[in-house]
Motif scaffolding. Sequence first.
Motif, PDB file in Angstrom:
ATOM      1  N   THR A 173       0.833  -1.209   0.000  1.00 23.74           N
ATOM      2  CA  THR A 173       0.000   0.000   0.000  1.00 23.74           C
ATOM      3  C   THR A 173       0.866   1.256   0.000  1.00 23.74           C
ATOM      4  O   THR A 173       0.587   2.221  -0.719  1.00 23.74           O
ATOM      5  CB  THR A 173      -0.939  -0.002   1.218  1.00 23.74           C
ATOM      6  N   THR A 174       1.927   1.262   0.783  1.00 21.64           N
ATOM      7  CA  THR A 174       2.829   2.413   0.821  1.00 21.64           C
ATOM      8  C   THR A 174       3.515   2.605  -0.522  1.00 21.64           C
ATOM      9  O   THR A 174       3.627   3.737  -1.026  1.00 21.64           O
ATOM     10  CB  THR A 174       3.881   2.229   1.926  1.00 21.64           C
ATOM     11  N   TRP A 175       3.981   1.503  -1.136  1.00 21.90           N
ATOM     12  CA  TRP A 175       4.615   1.588  -2.452  1.00 21.90           C
ATOM     13  C   TRP A 175       3.644   2.165  -3.486  1.00 21.90           C
ATOM     14  O   TRP A 175       4.014   3.048  -4.279  1.00 21.90           O
ATOM     15  CB  TRP A 175       5.060   0.199  -2.919  1.00 21.90           C
ATOM     16  N   LEU A 176       2.413   1.663  -3.505  1.00 26.26           N
ATOM     17  CA  LEU A 176       1.436   2.085  -4.510  1.00 26.26           C
ATOM     18  C   LEU A 176       1.127   3.571  -4.394  1.00 26.26           C
ATOM     19  O   LEU A 176       1.034   4.285  -5.397  1.00 26.26           O
ATOM     20  CB  LEU A 176       0.161   1.254  -4.378  1.00 26.26           C
ATOM     21  N   ARG A 177       0.964   4.048  -3.180  1.00 29.66           N
ATOM     22  CA  ARG A 177       0.699   5.477  -2.979  1.00 29.66           C
ATOM     23  C   ARG A 177       1.893   6.317  -3.420  1.00 29.66           C
ATOM     24  O   ARG A 177       1.723   7.366  -4.061  1.00 29.66           O
ATOM     25  CB  ARG A 177       0.372   5.743  -1.506  1.00 29.66           C
ATOM     26  N   ILE A 184       8.249   4.202   4.654  1.00 27.00           N
ATOM     27  CA  ILE A 184       7.185   4.562   5.594  1.00 27.00           C
ATOM     28  C   ILE A 184       6.956   6.063   5.487  1.00 27.00           C
ATOM     29  O   ILE A 184       7.906   6.845   5.385  1.00 27.00           O
ATOM     30  CB  ILE A 184       7.528   4.170   7.047  1.00 27.00           C
ATOM     31  N   ALA A 185       5.696   6.437   5.476  1.00 27.05           N
ATOM     32  CA  ALA A 185       5.341   7.856   5.371  1.00 27.05           C
ATOM     33  C   ALA A 185       5.386   8.494   6.754  1.00 27.05           C
ATOM     34  O   ALA A 185       4.741   8.025   7.691  1.00 27.05           O
ATOM     35  CB  ALA A 185       3.948   8.011   4.769  1.00 27.05           C
ATOM     36  N   ILE A 186       6.168   9.558   6.877  1.00 27.09           N
ATOM     37  CA  ILE A 186       6.254  10.313   8.127  1.00 27.09           C
ATOM     38  C   ILE A 186       6.439  11.785   7.785  1.00 27.09           C
ATOM     39  O   ILE A 186       7.282  12.134   6.961  1.00 27.09           O
ATOM     40  CB  ILE A 186       7.404   9.801   9.028  1.00 27.09           C
ATOM     41  N   SER A 187       5.646  12.617   8.411  1.00 21.75           N
ATOM     42  CA  SER A 187       5.706  14.047   8.125  1.00 21.75           C
ATOM     43  C   SER A 187       7.010  14.651   8.622  1.00 21.75           C
ATOM     44  O   SER A 187       7.564  14.231   9.650  1.00 21.75           O
ATOM     45  CB  SER A 187       4.521  14.757   8.790  1.00 21.75           C
ATOM     46  N   ALA A 204       9.468   5.576  13.859  1.00 21.13           N
ATOM     47  CA  ALA A 204       8.880   6.839  13.404  1.00 21.13           C
ATOM     48  C   ALA A 204       8.325   7.669  14.542  1.00 21.13           C
ATOM     49  O   ALA A 204       8.252   8.901  14.448  1.00 21.13           O
ATOM     50  CB  ALA A 204       7.780   6.565  12.374  1.00 21.13           C
ATOM     51  N   VAL A 205       7.931   7.012  15.639  1.00 22.50           N
ATOM     52  CA  VAL A 205       7.424   7.756  16.799  1.00 22.50           C
ATOM     53  C   VAL A 205       8.461   7.776  17.927  1.00 22.50           C
ATOM     54  O   VAL A 205       8.142   8.074  19.075  1.00 22.50           O
ATOM     55  CB  VAL A 205       6.086   7.171  17.304  1.00 22.50           C
ATOM     56  N   GLY A 206       9.696   7.431  17.574  1.00 27.86           N
ATOM     57  CA  GLY A 206      10.775   7.514  18.551  1.00 27.86           C
ATOM     58  C   GLY A 206      10.829   6.375  19.535  1.00 27.86           C
ATOM     59  O   GLY A 206      11.391   6.516  20.627  1.00 27.86           O
ATOM     60  N   THR A 207      10.268   5.225  19.171  1.00 28.37           N
ATOM     61  CA  THR A 207      10.270   4.070  20.066  1.00 28.37           C
ATOM     62  C   THR A 207      11.379   3.104  19.661  1.00 28.37           C
ATOM     63  O   THR A 207      11.367   2.603  18.526  1.00 28.37           O
ATOM     64  CB  THR A 207       8.910   3.353  20.036  1.00 28.37           C
ATOM     65  N   PRO A 208      12.344   2.849  20.529  1.00 23.32           N
ATOM     66  CA  PRO A 208      13.448   1.946  20.193  1.00 23.32           C
ATOM     67  C   PRO A 208      12.956   0.529  19.910  1.00 23.32           C
ATOM     68  O   PRO A 208      11.896   0.110  20.393  1.00 23.32           O
ATOM     69  CB  PRO A 208      14.326   1.975  21.442  1.00 23.32           C
ATOM     70  N   VAL A 209      13.744  -0.201  19.158  1.00 20.07           N
ATOM     71  CA  VAL A 209      13.424  -1.587  18.807  1.00 20.07           C
ATOM     72  C   VAL A 209      14.395  -2.526  19.516  1.00 20.07           C
ATOM     73  O   VAL A 209      15.605  -2.298  19.507  1.00 20.07           O
ATOM     74  CB  VAL A 209      13.512  -1.795  17.283  1.00 20.07           C
ATOM     75  N   ALA A 238      15.379  10.230   7.608  1.00 17.49           N
ATOM     76  CA  ALA A 238      16.524  10.347   6.707  1.00 17.49           C
ATOM     77  C   ALA A 238      16.663   9.164   5.757  1.00 17.49           C
ATOM     78  O   ALA A 238      17.287   9.308   4.693  1.00 17.49           O
ATOM     79  CB  ALA A 238      17.810  10.504   7.523  1.00 17.49           C
ATOM     80  N   ASN A 239      16.081   8.017   6.097  1.00 25.91           N
ATOM     81  CA  ASN A 239      16.399   6.808   5.342  1.00 25.91           C
ATOM     82  C   ASN A 239      15.232   6.045   4.727  1.00 25.91           C
ATOM     83  O   ASN A 239      15.465   5.129   3.930  1.00 25.91           O
ATOM     84  CB  ASN A 239      17.166   5.833   6.253  1.00 25.91           C
ATOM     85  N   HIS A 240      13.997   6.400   5.037  1.00 22.52           N
ATOM     86  CA  HIS A 240      12.882   5.581   4.564  1.00 22.52           C
ATOM     87  C   HIS A 240      11.736   6.383   3.950  1.00 22.52           C
ATOM     88  O   HIS A 240      10.586   5.956   3.985  1.00 22.52           O
ATOM     89  CB  HIS A 240      12.374   4.692   5.708  1.00 22.52           C
ATOM     90  N   SER A 241      12.055   7.501   3.367  1.00 16.74           N
ATOM     91  CA  SER A 241      11.046   8.316   2.705  1.00 16.74           C
ATOM     92  C   SER A 241      10.406   7.551   1.543  1.00 16.74           C
ATOM     93  O   SER A 241      11.116   7.015   0.683  1.00 16.74           O
ATOM     94  CB  SER A 241      11.691   9.607   2.167  1.00 16.74           C
ATOM     95  N   PRO A 242       9.073   7.491   1.454  1.00 11.97           N
ATOM     96  CA  PRO A 242       8.419   6.823   0.318  1.00 11.97           C
ATOM     97  C   PRO A 242       8.801   7.436  -1.020  1.00 11.97           C
ATOM     98  O   PRO A 242       8.923   6.717  -2.019  1.00 11.97           O
ATOM     99  CB  PRO A 242       6.927   7.014   0.618  1.00 11.97           C
ATOM    100  N   THR A 243       9.008   8.733  -1.056  1.00 13.49           N
ATOM    101  CA  THR A 243       9.387   9.392  -2.306  1.00 13.49           C
ATOM    102  C   THR A 243      10.734   8.877  -2.800  1.00 13.49           C
ATOM    103  O   THR A 243      10.895   8.536  -3.982  1.00 13.49           O
ATOM    104  CB  THR A 243       9.457  10.914  -2.108  1.00 13.49           C
TER     105      THR A 243
END
Length: 389
Positions: A29-33, A183-186, A294-299, A354-359
């Motif tokens: 869905t993210t790719w298609l948009r 991933i889309a993030i403003s 994207a919301v600052g939560t560590p993995v 910095a690294n995962h912009s859909p554009t």
Amino acid sequence: MRILSIDFYIPYLLKDENYPIGGWAIELTTWLRALDNAGHEAAVLTWKGALTHVGSNPPITLIETYDPKRGVRIARWFYSFIPKLLAAARAYRPDIIIQGARGLGTAVMAFIADQLGVPFVYRVVSDADVDERYKIGLRQYEQLSYSWARHRAAGFLCQNQYQRDQLAALFPGKPIHVLHNPIAISENATAPLPRAERRYVAWLGVFRYPKNLPLLFRIAQELPDVEFRVAGMLAEAADQPTIDAVNGLSRLQNVKMVGYVRRVDIQSFLSEATMLLCTSRYEGFSNAFLEALAVGTPVVTSRPVDPDLIVLRHALGASAADELALCRSVRAIWDTDANDYNALAQRCQTYVKANHSPTVKASELIVALTPLVAKSNAARLRDHDLPPA
């Protein structure tokens, strides 16, 4: 470029329903948009009735094909499903076909691409797609179908270097590209919440074998003073160890089973967590990782599931070498000094921007696909110019 794919879960995703959605549907869905925003035409084949189900003006182009609930099992593939998919694909006139999620559908889309004379590209969505683990969960005819389709593929799109290395050994000479998930993030996204406002360890996913719920159960048992919130639902035909682990988690005092979390609520669920814990046996590039960062939560994850070691290399949480280290990592981040934690949270969000912009990722995708389309078009022109036999 006209790009065609297939997915039967996206309609449920677009309606944000209480339905187990796999990572490929979210990624696609993210790719298609992103492709649409970049001026390309992209569509997805899906089930009959999806447009009515989703409602007016869906954000991506859906093409209805067949009703998966009708017809005689197995036989319907030949007298209904494949003919209708082929007719819909032919009417769309794609330049290239992309499919993800291994199985019988991989062979079907490779066959359709062959019939249309366009390239077929397989998007790897799990590390299990590229080694002997591809057999897990597949019947023998599905394994054979998937294996055949990989040999027919014009190229592969991988999520990480492990996948690329495995495929390069199996298919030397075939184009293979590594494209990390978008991933889309403003740009002006809300700043991460401080440690003081984060109250639990989050776990997110469909309850099935690859997600390793028994490991989550053991970690939660080892850390009784740490609160865990487990979001998700049982997959169809879930294995017994997974069911047993879910039942065990439900009985622990420090675990809250929150059920399915709708897409609209994912950001809130993850942003209020101290960390996202991943216990998976294998992944590819988990969308949940990006949603958390994207919301600052560590993995916190195991080393084999850390895609290209981004968590380790960019210090985005913890990338543990084994089960004991994974449990210790949960404790370490839970006990991290507030100032250090807040700096970590900001680093996570900055990394994603910095690294995962859909554009940017859509541009990388087009760069990878363009030579395949050009080669296919050139071959068709040569065939067209051949004198009659």
